[in-house]
Design a protein around this motif. Sequence first.
Motif, PDB file in Angstrom:
ATOM      1  N   ASP A 180       0.873  -1.300   0.011  1.00 15.08           N
ATOM      2  CA  ASP A 180       0.094  -0.008   0.071  1.00 15.08           C
ATOM      3  C   ASP A 180       0.777   1.117   0.088  1.00 15.08           C
ATOM      4  O   ASP A 180       0.563   2.173  -0.640  1.00 15.08           O
ATOM      5  N   GLU A 181       2.035   1.084   0.878  1.00 16.16           N
ATOM      6  CA  GLU A 181       2.791   2.429   1.064  1.00 16.16           C
ATOM      7  C   GLU A 181       3.695   2.564  -0.439  1.00 16.16           C
ATOM      8  O   GLU A 181       3.638   3.800  -1.032  1.00 16.16           O
TER       9      GLU A 181
ATOM     10  N   LYS B 103       1.120   4.035  -3.060  1.00 23.45           N
ATOM     11  CA  LYS B 103       0.908   5.448  -2.828  1.00 23.45           C
ATOM     12  C   LYS B 103       2.193   6.318  -3.581  1.00 23.45           C
ATOM     13  O   LYS B 103       1.980   7.235  -3.897  1.00 23.45           O
TER      14      LYS B 103
END
Length: 492
Positions: A269-270, A273
């Motif tokens: 997820d990081e 992003k």
Amino acid sequence: MLKIDHPQVYIYSYQLSSESKTDVDSVWTWANSLWQYFSPDKSLVFSPANLSYPLTKPNKFTHSNQIDGSLKFCCIDDSEGILARIGSPETEENKDLEVAGALTQFNVNNLLVADSPENWLGQTILITYKSETYQQPSDNDFRKVADECLKHLFPKVSVRPPFYRATELFDSPMFEYSYPKSQVQVFVYLVDDDIEGKLGKIIQPLFELFYHRHKITKAFIDSRRNYHLLKERYLEIEQTIENLEAKITEVSRIELPTEVDLVKSVDIDESLKYLKIKLKELLRESLNYERALECLEDFNNTINIHVYNYQEKLLQIGDKSELIPDELTAFNFFVDRTCRYFQEQIKGDLGYFKHGTDLIKIAVELVGGIVDIEQAECDRSLERKIEILGAGLGAGGIVVSAVSAYVETPIVFRIPQTGDRIHPAIASLLWSVLAVVIVAGVVGLINGTSKINGRLRLFGRKSVAQLSDSPSQPVNNTLQQAEEVSNHEPGG
């Protein structure tokens, strides 16, 4: 002691109309300063209202018995031009003048040139003089006179342009002081009465010829500034791609299973992003880069247009003067040699920087593909979890349904005694939980094994994608990572 007759200084000055409205470094400020110094009429003030096409009638002044002059104005395309003349009247007392004494008084306080020529299109200064010994002197004597004229007209060395070349016009020696990218061009020209008459016939096309010369030179000078800007943005884009390469390597890293854990993974997820943010930055940098590249193309178009116009004015000058093109080498040299150099230089720059456009497109498509792949991996991971949990809950439901028919004894809550058996309802619940754990574990093990086997097969691949004509090695590395990541898709 070098002496000349009736020296004249013609100053052709040009500035874009959009830049001449301010008082600072304006052609009108310059023209009014010149007029206020030499003319006894201090009340007259010039402005764009004086413009017309062709050149206006001269506004004449008389400063003394040794100096008179005039100013003319002209609007050309998107620019404003002023032709100023300062010289010695053709009287007997203005013959056999010493070069130092005659020309120094024409440029008191350096009034003839712009304070900041970079804010103008440019200036061409034509110094003419006559000589009683016109037929006798050698070329070296003419050059000495020309050097002395320039030295005393521009006493400040920083303002004085260097000698560029010797040529001829109307069979009379002419010396040019300049360099290809200079916005100040000076000619020193020996004339007689016949040549003065010929120059009078071509005053308008000659004025426009110098205008086109300065439009070409200014466009090339601006293209050099644009070149450095493009180079900076190109390096910024390369740096962004290198940073992305490092992050993509982290996102797509493949770890072999260990005894403790089968697969180590990064925070997807990081990473997603981060990649999405960098993709937006890359798109913004791409837009700025494209705009700068378009500016470079505009400068190239400007040069091409004014080269054509310059050649047209040469034809007009030739027709009015009854000269063939080969006899106009004084002006042909610029378009044949200098302009060709300008055009080839910008052509090379465009070829180089258009590779940057390809680099950006590859990077944008690459990062977009990585984001899509990793997003698909996340969605696939969620599907696996739902599949495992669904299978377990389904199995538990079946067990509960099968056992519930045998549960007839109601549950009575009391303190357990020695020898009590587990209540059928509780046994049914335990069997259900056990079924959920076993089935979910089996499904999870099957999915995990297939995923690991897929990664191990991928790890054994040896093919590497390369971009043979890419100007940046990081792009090749990035494409290699892209191939590895793209093969992680289900069914790959």
